[in-house]
Design a protein around this motif. Structure first.
Motif, PDB file in Angstrom:
ATOM      1  N   HIS A  72       0.817  -1.219   0.000  1.00 19.75           N
ATOM      2  CA  HIS A  72       0.000   0.000   0.000  1.00 19.75           C
ATOM      3  C   HIS A  72       0.851   1.269   0.000  1.00 19.75           C
ATOM      4  O   HIS A  72       0.305   2.369  -0.165  1.00 19.75           O
ATOM      5  CB  HIS A  72      -0.923   0.005   1.222  1.00 19.75           C
ATOM      6  N   GLN A  73       2.171   1.159   0.170  1.00 17.70           N
ATOM      7  CA  GLN A  73       3.048   2.328   0.087  1.00 17.70           C
ATOM      8  C   GLN A  73       3.309   2.741  -1.368  1.00 17.70           C
ATOM      9  O   GLN A  73       3.798   3.837  -1.626  1.00 17.70           O
ATOM     10  CB  GLN A  73       4.400   2.018   0.754  1.00 17.70           C
ATOM     11  N   ILE A  74       2.982   1.864  -2.310  1.00 16.38           N
ATOM     12  CA  ILE A  74       3.201   2.172  -3.722  1.00 16.38           C
ATOM     13  C   ILE A  74       2.143   3.163  -4.188  1.00 16.38           C
ATOM     14  O   ILE A  74       0.967   3.061  -3.841  1.00 16.38           O
ATOM     15  CB  ILE A  74       3.135   0.885  -4.573  1.00 16.38           C
ATOM     16  N   THR A  75       2.559   4.123  -5.006  1.00 18.96           N
ATOM     17  CA  THR A  75       1.649   5.093  -5.600  1.00 18.96           C
ATOM     18  C   THR A  75       1.767   5.037  -7.120  1.00 18.96           C
ATOM     19  O   THR A  75       2.683   4.388  -7.667  1.00 18.96           O
ATOM     20  CB  THR A  75       1.972   6.522  -5.125  1.00 18.96           C
ATOM     21  N   ALA A  76       0.882   5.763  -7.797  1.00 16.90           N
ATOM     22  CA  ALA A  76       0.959   5.837  -9.256  1.00 16.90           C
ATOM     23  C   ALA A  76       2.289   6.442  -9.699  1.00 16.90           C
ATOM     24  O   ALA A  76       2.827   6.079 -10.754  1.00 16.90           O
ATOM     25  CB  ALA A  76      -0.216   6.659  -9.794  1.00 16.90           C
ATOM     26  N   GLU A  77       2.828   7.345  -8.901  1.00 13.66           N
ATOM     27  CA  GLU A  77       4.110   7.952  -9.254  1.00 13.66           C
ATOM     28  C   GLU A  77       5.229   6.912  -9.248  1.00 13.66           C
ATOM     29  O   GLU A  77       6.130   6.940 -10.103  1.00 13.66           O
ATOM     30  CB  GLU A  77       4.444   9.085  -8.291  1.00 13.66           C
ATOM     31  N   HIS A  78       5.200   5.998  -8.305  1.00 14.88           N
ATOM     32  CA  HIS A  78       6.195   4.914  -8.303  1.00 14.88           C
ATOM     33  C   HIS A  78       6.085   4.092  -9.583  1.00 14.88           C
ATOM     34  O   HIS A  78       7.094   3.669 -10.166  1.00 14.88           O
ATOM     35  CB  HIS A  78       6.009   4.019  -7.081  1.00 14.88           C
ATOM     36  N   PHE A  79       4.848   3.850 -10.021  1.00 15.10           N
ATOM     37  CA  PHE A  79       4.676   3.061 -11.244  1.00 15.10           C
ATOM     38  C   PHE A  79       5.246   3.818 -12.446  1.00 15.10           C
ATOM     39  O   PHE A  79       5.874   3.224 -13.327  1.00 15.10           O
ATOM     40  CB  PHE A  79       3.197   2.740 -11.471  1.00 15.10           C
ATOM     41  N   ARG A  80       5.026   5.128 -12.494  1.00 11.36           N
ATOM     42  CA  ARG A  80       5.612   5.919 -13.582  1.00 11.36           C
ATOM     43  C   ARG A  80       7.143   5.840 -13.548  1.00 11.36           C
ATOM     44  O   ARG A  80       7.803   5.812 -14.598  1.00 11.36           O
ATOM     45  CB  ARG A  80       5.151   7.369 -13.479  1.00 11.36           C
ATOM     46  N   MET A  81       7.707   5.784 -12.351  1.00 14.01           N
ATOM     47  CA  MET A  81       9.160   5.638 -12.226  1.00 14.01           C
ATOM     48  C   MET A  81       9.619   4.296 -12.792  1.00 14.01           C
ATOM     49  O   MET A  81      10.674   4.213 -13.442  1.00 14.01           O
ATOM     50  CB  MET A  81       9.569   5.789 -10.761  1.00 14.01           C
ATOM     51  N   VAL A  82       8.839   3.249 -12.569  1.00 14.17           N
ATOM     52  CA  VAL A  82       9.165   1.935 -13.133  1.00 14.17           C
ATOM     53  C   VAL A  82       9.180   2.014 -14.655  1.00 14.17           C
ATOM     54  O   VAL A  82      10.082   1.476 -15.313  1.00 14.17           O
ATOM     55  CB  VAL A  82       8.156   0.863 -12.667  1.00 14.17           C
ATOM     56  N   LEU A  83       8.182   2.671 -15.221  1.00 14.85           N
ATOM     57  CA  LEU A  83       8.137   2.796 -16.678  1.00 14.85           C
ATOM     58  C   LEU A  83       9.371   3.521 -17.205  1.00 14.85           C
ATOM     59  O   LEU A  83       9.905   3.169 -18.266  1.00 14.85           O
ATOM     60  CB  LEU A  83       6.864   3.527 -17.107  1.00 14.85           C
ATOM     61  N   GLY A  84       9.833   4.525 -16.461  1.00 19.23           N
ATOM     62  CA  GLY A  84      11.061   5.205 -16.856  1.00 19.23           C
ATOM     63  C   GLY A  84      12.256   4.273 -16.840  1.00 19.23           C
ATOM     64  O   GLY A  84      13.100   4.311 -17.752  1.00 19.23           O
ATOM     65  N   GLU A  85      12.336   3.424 -15.817  1.00 21.28           N
ATOM     66  CA  GLU A  85      13.422   2.436 -15.747  1.00 21.28           C
ATOM     67  C   GLU A  85      13.345   1.458 -16.919  1.00 21.28           C
ATOM     68  O   GLU A  85      14.366   1.067 -17.502  1.00 21.28           O
ATOM     69  CB  GLU A  85      13.327   1.667 -14.427  1.00 21.28           C
ATOM     70  N   ILE A  86      12.125   1.037 -17.256  1.00 16.39           N
ATOM     71  CA  ILE A  86      11.939   0.094 -18.362  1.00 16.39           C
ATOM     72  C   ILE A  86      12.367   0.729 -19.677  1.00 16.39           C
ATOM     73  O   ILE A  86      13.063   0.102 -20.498  1.00 16.39           O
ATOM     74  CB  ILE A  86      10.466  -0.362 -18.410  1.00 16.39           C
ATOM     75  N   ARG A  87      11.963   1.989 -19.910  1.00 20.08           N
ATOM     76  CA  ARG A  87      12.364   2.675 -21.141  1.00 20.08           C
ATOM     77  C   ARG A  87      13.887   2.768 -21.248  1.00 20.08           C
ATOM     78  O   ARG A  87      14.472   2.511 -22.305  1.00 20.08           O
ATOM     79  CB  ARG A  87      11.770   4.081 -21.166  1.00 20.08           C
ATOM     80  N   ARG A  88      14.502   3.154 -20.146  1.00 18.47           N
ATOM     81  CA  ARG A  88      15.961   3.320 -20.160  1.00 18.47           C
ATOM     82  C   ARG A  88      16.649   1.987 -20.455  1.00 18.47           C
ATOM     83  O   ARG A  88      17.588   1.924 -21.271  1.00 18.47           O
ATOM     84  CB  ARG A  88      16.427   3.884 -18.817  1.00 18.47           C
ATOM     85  N   ALA A  89      16.160   0.930 -19.817  1.00 18.08           N
ATOM     86  CA  ALA A  89      16.745  -0.394 -20.057  1.00 18.08           C
ATOM     87  C   ALA A  89      16.545  -0.811 -21.506  1.00 18.08           C
ATOM     88  O   ALA A  89      17.463  -1.352 -22.146  1.00 18.08           O
ATOM     89  CB  ALA A  89      16.114  -1.414 -19.112  1.00 18.08           C
TER      90      ALA A  89
END
Length: 500
Positions: A472-489
Motif C-alpha cells: 500500500h506504500q506504492i503510488t501511481a508515481e512509483h509506477f511511472r518511475m518503473v516505466l522510466g526504468e523500463i524505457r531506459r533499459a
C-alpha cells in the motif's frame, strides 16, 4: 572448557534474560527496516560470495558451545534482511507474497518461541480454537450453512490443492487409497479438468497422485484468460470418449500469470449437473471475498466443493498460512484414510474434536492461523478490505497510465492487483522473437539495477512484463518511475545491438 563451563553455556542459550537481549537486538533492526521507505528492489549477490559472508559468521569450534555474541547476531540479521526481496519497499512489485502487517510478525515470533504444533488440540489449544473461529468468520463471505462445512490450515496452496484433489479422487474411486491404480480396473481412467492457465501445483499434484499429466483435460480460455464456459462441455465430452472419468474440475480465482477469475457460478452449474467435484484454487484471489467492492468476482463460490485460500498473499500474513475449505464437513475426512494409535484417538471427546491431523498431510504443523486470527481480532475485516481495495484501484490506475503511453501495450484488463504489459520502443521494428527477448532482457536489467523488482510471464509465445501490487506504500508515481526504468533499459539494450 570444563564440564561446568559447558553446562553454563548450555543454560545460557536458554536464559530468559538473554532471550530479551536477543529480541531487543532483532526488534531494533526490524524497526529500522520497516521505517525505511526508500525505493529498493533486489540486491543480487553471487551465491559463493554470500556463502563466504555467511560462513564468516559461523563458530569454528564444533566440540564446545560458543558464547553468545550480540554483534554476530546483529550481523546475521543485517545480512538476512539485506539479501532478500524488499517486500515493504515501494520498489517491490514482482511477486504475490506480501509484506506482512507487523503485528502478524510479532505473533509469528511468539509462535516460534512457545512452539505449539497445531494438528492436535492437546498440543496447540488456542490455535485449534482460532482455526474454528476464523473458519466461521470467513465463511460469512463464502456463504455455506454454519456447522455444515470444514476448514483446515495447510502449509501452502500447493499442498491444499493436492489435499482437495485427493478428497475428490477418493470420493469417486474409494478403493484407490489402498489398491492404487488397480482400483479402477476396466473402468474409465481418473482425470482432472483444469484451465489452461492453472497453477503448476495442480499438474504436479496429478503426478503425485499417480494420475499423470496425460490425464489432465485442458479447458480452453477466452480472451480474458478465463476458462471459456462454452468450451467446457465439449472438452468433457471428448475426455469421456477417450475413456477418461473426470472426477474433479479445478478453476482459479486469480490465476498466477494475469490474475484472471474463472466464471465460478457457471462452472458450478456444469459440474453439479455432471457430478464432478469443483475445486477453486483461490490462493491469490479468494481474499477478495472480504471486500464489498470486489467480492462479486467470486460469484457462485457457495456452490463449490472446496476452496484454497492463501492468507499469506492478500491477507498480508506471514507465510505459510493457507486455508482449505470444504463445503461438506464429511469430505474433509476423505483425503487421508489411515489409523495411527499414537495420534488418532479411538474415542473422540471434546478435546479431540478440533484435531486436524486426520485431515491434512502434516503431523507437526506450525500454528499458522495465529497471526491471521490475532490481526482479525485486533483490527477486524476493514484492515484487509481497505488494503485490498487500494491495491486493486492502484492496478486499475496503472492500466490507465499504460493506455496513455504509446510505447507500451497492455495485454488484459486487470481483475485484481496483477497487470501484464509489453514495452514496444517507438521506431523499433521487432519480430515476435525479438520482442520476447527484449522483455526478458529488460526485466533482468531492471532487477539487477536494484531499485525496482518486477516479474515476467509468457503470454502466448511472447514474454510480458508483470507487476503485482502488494504494498500500500506504492503510488501511481512509483509506477511511472518503473516505466522510466523500463524505457531506459530498453534503449540501452537496443543500442547495444545497434538497433537505435
Amino acid at each position: 572448557m570444563t564440564e561446568a563451563t559447558g553446562n553454563g553455556l548450555l543454560l545460557e542459550a536458554f536464559d530468559a534474560q538473554l532471550f530479551r537481549d536477543s529480541a531487543e537486538t532483532a526488534v531494533s533492526k526490524l524497526e529500522k527496516h520497516l521505517a525505511d521507505q526508500s525505493i529498493r528492489g533486489l540486491e543480487l549477490i553471487h551465491p559463493q560470495e554470500l556463502a563466504r559472508a555467511a560462513r564468516a559468521l559461523m563458530s569454528e569450534d564444533s566440540d564446545s558451545i560458543g558464547a553468545f555474541d550480540e554483534e554476530k547476531l546483529a550481523a546475521i540479521i543485517d545480512l538476512y534482511v539485506r539479501t532478500g526481496i524488499q517486500v515493504h519497499s515501494p520498489g517491490y512489485m514482482g511477486r504475490q507474497f506480501s509484506g506482512v502487517v507487523p503485528l502478524g510478525g510479532v505473533v509469528d515470533f511468539v509462535s516460534s518461541v512457545v512452539n505449539q504444533p497445531s494438528s492436535f488440540y492437546e498440543a496447540g489449544q488456542l490455535p485449534n480454537v482460532a482455526e474454528r473461529i476464523m473458519a466461521d468468520e470467513l465463511n460469512r463471505f463464502i456463504g455455506w450453512e454454519p456447522d455444515s462445512f470444514a476448514m483446515v490450515t495447510t502449509s501452502g496452496g500447493s499442498l491444499a490443492n493436492l489435499t482437495a484433489m485427493l478428497a475428490a479422487r477418493n470420493r469417486d474411486f474409494p478403493q484407490y487409497w489402498t489398491e492404487g491404480g488397480a482400483a479402477f480396473g476396466d473402468r474409465p481412467r481418473p482425470a482432472i479438468a483444469v484451465g489452461a492457465d492453472v497453477h503448476y501445483s495442480v499438474a504436479r499434484a496429478a503426478g503425485v497422485m499417480g494420475i499423470g499429466e496425460a490425464q489432465l483435460v485442458r479447458l480452453p480460455l477466452n480472451d480474458a484468460q478465463q476458462i471459456d464456459v462454452a468450451g467446457v462441455r465439449p472438452a468433457l465430452a471428448e475426455a469421456e470418449r477417450r475413456g477418461l472419468h473426470v472426477f474433479c474440475l479445478v478453476a482459479s480465482a486469480g490465476t498466477t500469470p494475469v490474475g484472471a477469475f474463472d466464471p465460478i457460478d457457471e462452472l458450478a452449474d456444469i459440474t453439479r449437473e455432471k457430478g464432478i467435484w469443483l475445486h477453486i484454487d483461490g490462493a491469490h484471489g479468494a481474499s477478495l471475498l472480504v471486500s464489498d467492492t470486489h467480492r462479486d468476482k467470486l460469484r457462485g463460490i457457495e456452490k463449490v466443493d472446496s476452496l484454497t485460500w492463501d492468507a499469506h498473499k492478500m491477507m498480508f500474513t506471514p507465510a505459510p498460512c493457507t486455508l482449505l475449505f470444504y463445503r461438506e464437513k464429511a469430505h474433509s475426512l476423505g483425503a487421508f484414510r489411515q489409523t495411527a494409535s499414537y495420534v488418532f484417538d479411538e474415542e473422540p471427546d471434546p478435546f479431540t474434536e478440533l484435531d486436524s491431523g486426520d485431515k491434512n498431510f502434516e503431523c507437526t504443523k506450525r500454528p499458522m492461523i495465529m497471526p491471521l486470527w490475532t490481526m482479525w481480532a485486533v483490527y477486524g475485516r476493514a484492515l484487509f478490505a481497505k488494503k485490498i481495495d487500494y491495491l486493486c484501484a492502484l492496478t486499475q490506475e496503472a492500466h490507465r497510465i499504460l493506455d496513455g503511453e504509446p510505447d507500451f501495450r497492455t495485454l488484459h484488463s486487470p481483475e485484481a492487483n496483477i497487470l501484464c504489459f509489453r514495452h514496444h520502443p517507438e521506431g523499433a521494428d521487432l519480430d515476435e522473437e525479438e520482442l520476447h527477448r527484449l522483455q526478458i532482457d529488460i526485466r533482468d536489467r531492471v532487477k539487477h539495477r536494484g531499485s525496482f523488482f518486477i516479474s515476467k510471464v509468457d503470454i502466448g509465445s511472447v514474454a510480458a512484463l508483470r507487476v503485482v501490487m502488494m504494498n500500500h506504500q506504492i503510488t501511481a508515481e512509483h509506477f511511472r518511475m518503473v516505466l522510466g526504468e523500463i524505457r531506459r533499459a530498453g534503449q540501452e539494450i537496443l543500442s547495444s545491438k545497434g538497433r537505435r
